[in-house]
Design a protein around this motif. Structure first.
Motif, PDB file in Angstrom:
ATOM      1  N   ALA A  92      33.508  49.010  37.011  1.00  0.00           N
ATOM      2  CA  ALA A  92      33.642  48.691  38.436  1.00  0.00           C
ATOM      3  C   ALA A  92      35.051  48.974  38.950  1.00  0.00           C
ATOM      4  O   ALA A  92      35.283  48.977  40.150  1.00  0.00           O
ATOM      5  N   GLY A  93      35.997  49.206  38.030  1.00  0.00           N
ATOM      6  CA  GLY A  93      37.353  49.550  38.439  1.00  0.00           C
ATOM      7  C   GLY A  93      38.447  48.659  37.910  1.00  0.00           C
ATOM      8  O   GLY A  93      39.623  48.858  38.229  1.00  0.00           O
ATOM      9  N   ALA A  94      38.114  47.670  37.085  1.00  0.00           N
ATOM     10  CA  ALA A  94      39.157  46.801  36.524  1.00  0.00           C
ATOM     11  C   ALA A  94      40.006  47.570  35.527  1.00  0.00           C
ATOM     12  O   ALA A  94      39.519  48.463  34.826  1.00  0.00           O
TER      13      ALA A  94
ATOM     14  N   ILE B 225      44.161  45.855  38.464  1.00  0.00           N
ATOM     15  CA  ILE B 225      43.086  44.905  38.709  1.00  0.00           C
ATOM     16  C   ILE B 225      42.706  44.230  37.392  1.00  0.00           C
ATOM     17  O   ILE B 225      42.382  44.899  36.407  1.00  0.00           O
ATOM     18  N   VAL B 226      42.725  42.902  37.373  1.00  0.00           N
ATOM     19  CA  VAL B 226      42.317  42.107  36.223  1.00  0.00           C
ATOM     20  C   VAL B 226      41.025  41.379  36.595  1.00  0.00           C
ATOM     21  O   VAL B 226      41.018  40.546  37.489  1.00  0.00           O
TER      22      VAL B 226
ATOM     23  N   GLU C 136      32.427  41.420  39.784  1.00  0.00           N
ATOM     24  CA  GLU C 136      32.269  42.871  39.902  1.00  0.00           C
ATOM     25  C   GLU C 136      32.416  43.333  41.351  1.00  0.00           C
ATOM     26  O   GLU C 136      33.041  44.364  41.613  1.00  0.00           O
ATOM     27  N   THR C 137      31.881  42.577  42.281  1.00  0.00           N
ATOM     28  CA  THR C 137      32.013  42.924  43.695  1.00  0.00           C
ATOM     29  C   THR C 137      33.478  42.909  44.117  1.00  0.00           C
ATOM     30  O   THR C 137      33.952  43.828  44.787  1.00  0.00           O
ATOM     31  N   ALA C 138      34.194  41.872  43.722  1.00  0.00           N
ATOM     32  CA  ALA C 138      35.617  41.764  44.065  1.00  0.00           C
ATOM     33  C   ALA C 138      36.422  42.879  43.421  1.00  0.00           C
ATOM     34  O   ALA C 138      37.336  43.442  44.041  1.00  0.00           O
ATOM     35  N   VAL C 139      36.092  43.232  42.181  1.00  0.00           N
ATOM     36  CA  VAL C 139      36.806  44.312  41.486  1.00  0.00           C
ATOM     37  C   VAL C 139      36.573  45.638  42.203  1.00  0.00           C
ATOM     38  O   VAL C 139      37.513  46.402  42.437  1.00  0.00           O
ATOM     39  N   ARG C 140      35.322  45.926  42.572  1.00  0.00           N
ATOM     40  CA  ARG C 140      35.041  47.175  43.290  1.00  0.00           C
ATOM     41  C   ARG C 140      35.854  47.267  44.582  1.00  0.00           C
ATOM     42  O   ARG C 140      36.395  48.316  44.912  1.00  0.00           O
ATOM     43  N   ARG C 141      35.914  46.157  45.298  1.00  0.00           N
ATOM     44  CA  ARG C 141      36.661  46.128  46.554  1.00  0.00           C
ATOM     45  C   ARG C 141      38.157  46.331  46.298  1.00  0.00           C
ATOM     46  O   ARG C 141      38.815  47.095  46.991  1.00  0.00           O
ATOM     47  N   ALA C 142      38.699  45.643  45.298  1.00  0.00           N
ATOM     48  CA  ALA C 142      40.136  45.707  45.016  1.00  0.00           C
ATOM     49  C   ALA C 142      40.545  47.016  44.354  1.00  0.00           C
ATOM     50  O   ALA C 142      41.701  47.430  44.474  1.00  0.00           O
TER      51      ALA C 142
END
Length: 86
Positions: free
Chosen positions: A61-63, A43-44, A30-36
């Protein structure tokens, strides 16, 4: 969808070597998705998605998509329907 980092694990097996996947990766995913998600790329989310709620959180989160790996082993094919319903 795999890491060798073991920080935060409380299992008696936390000291084992090798790749770690599944539930312990959920927050990191989730942290990586928010950042990306700030980028224009698709985003996958992959890593730690083991329930419909996990998939919903990754999407929130943005995926754009979620990928089910270890969750399929532990939850079985019913995880697909649960994820779609969530």
């Amino acid at each position: 969808n795999t890491t060798t980092r073991r920080s935060g694990l409380r299992s008696s097996r936390a000291g084992e070597e090798g790749g770690l996947s599944g539930r312990p990766l959920r927050e990191r995913t989730e942290t990586a998705v928010r950042r990306a998600a700030r980028s224009a790329l698709a985003i996958v989310a992959s890593g730690g998605i083991g329930s419909g709620a996990d998939a919903r959180a990754a999407l929130a989160a943005g995926a754009d998509l979620v990928q089910l790996w270890s969750g399929m082993i532990y939850a079985g094919p019913g995880l697909i329907g649960e994820t779609v319903r969530a």
